[in-house]
Design a protein around this motif. Structure first.
Motif, PDB file in Angstrom:
ATOM      1  N   GLU A 104      34.261  43.143  52.853  1.00  0.00           N
ATOM      2  CA  GLU A 104      34.854  41.807  52.718  1.00  0.00           C
ATOM      3  C   GLU A 104      34.846  41.356  51.259  1.00  0.00           C
ATOM      4  N   ILE A 105      33.773  41.653  50.553  1.00  0.00           N
ATOM      5  CA  ILE A 105      33.671  41.263  49.148  1.00  0.00           C
ATOM      6  C   ILE A 105      34.647  42.088  48.315  1.00  0.00           C
ATOM      7  N   ARG A 106      34.778  43.389  48.631  1.00  0.00           N
ATOM      8  CA  ARG A 106      35.728  44.228  47.884  1.00  0.00           C
ATOM      9  C   ARG A 106      37.157  43.739  48.095  1.00  0.00           C
ATOM     10  N   VAL A 112      41.384  38.572  43.984  1.00  0.00           N
ATOM     11  CA  VAL A 112      41.130  37.833  42.754  1.00  0.00           C
ATOM     12  C   VAL A 112      41.753  38.551  41.566  1.00  0.00           C
ATOM     13  N   ARG A 113      41.706  39.873  41.554  1.00  0.00           N
ATOM     14  CA  ARG A 113      42.271  40.644  40.430  1.00  0.00           C
ATOM     15  C   ARG A 113      43.772  40.488  40.310  1.00  0.00           C
ATOM     16  N   THR A 114      44.436  40.093  41.396  1.00  0.00           N
ATOM     17  CA  THR A 114      45.895  39.950  41.351  1.00  0.00           C
ATOM     18  C   THR A 114      46.339  38.535  40.985  1.00  0.00           C
ATOM     19  N   PHE A 123      41.103  28.877  42.408  1.00  0.00           N
ATOM     20  CA  PHE A 123      40.104  29.630  43.167  1.00  0.00           C
ATOM     21  C   PHE A 123      38.698  29.302  42.676  1.00  0.00           C
ATOM     22  N   LYS A 124      38.503  29.277  41.366  1.00  0.00           N
ATOM     23  CA  LYS A 124      37.187  28.972  40.804  1.00  0.00           C
ATOM     24  C   LYS A 124      36.747  27.570  41.210  1.00  0.00           C
TER      25      LYS A 124
END
Length: 151
Positions: A104-106, A112-114, A123-124
């Motif tokens: 789930e974290i991956r 987030v990377r996209t 998001f932050k």
């Protein structure tokens, strides 16, 4: 042959699975599971969509040579092992940096990377708000426990 459409042994049309494609898929799947990674994890690292990587693992298609090379690097396998010329156990899989994280974290990290800068800022802010809310709930829970202990 890349598993191109053709007639199967039963006369139906569709993808023809080759022994090599099945071999590559089986070894890749076994190595991925040993590393406790998802198909999405490997697909991202290799530069494929999860659907295409899934087809590779099922033996429904053969990877191109550059893709096969990337799969070998990501899974820490030799090309000989992947194509069945050597035992896969004879090679050492190199752990990936976030391999120890739960799936789930991956997945969250992939999303987030996209994100672009604006999405990342939102998001932050949302994550910070959730952490504050959780902290307030924990403090309230402690207060409630203390009041019950007094009574």
């Amino acid at each position: 042959m890349k598993g191109k459409p053709g007639k199967n042994e039963d006369g139906t049309r569709g993808r023809v699975r080759t022994e090599l494609a099945i071999q590559i898929g089986k070894v890749a799947r076994d190595a991925r599971l040993k590393l406790k990674l998802t198909q999405e994890d490997i697909a991202e690292r290799v530069g494929l969509t999860p659907e295409v990587y899934g087809r590779l693992e099922r033996g429904d298609m053969l990877p191109s040579t550059p893709t096969l090379t990337k799969i070998c690097v990501v899974l820490g396998l030799s090309a000989d092992a992947v194509v069945g010329l050597a035992e896969p156990e004879a090679t050492q899989a190199q752990p990936a940096s976030d391999e120890e994280l739960p799936p789930e974290i991956r997945r969250l990290l992939r999303m987030v990377r996209t994100m672009d800068d604006e999405q990342l800022a939102i998001f932050k802010g949302t994550a910070a708000g959730l952490l504050k809310l959780n902290k307030r709930r924990q403090q309230q829970h402690k207060r409630d426990k203390a009041q019950v202990a007094i009574i």
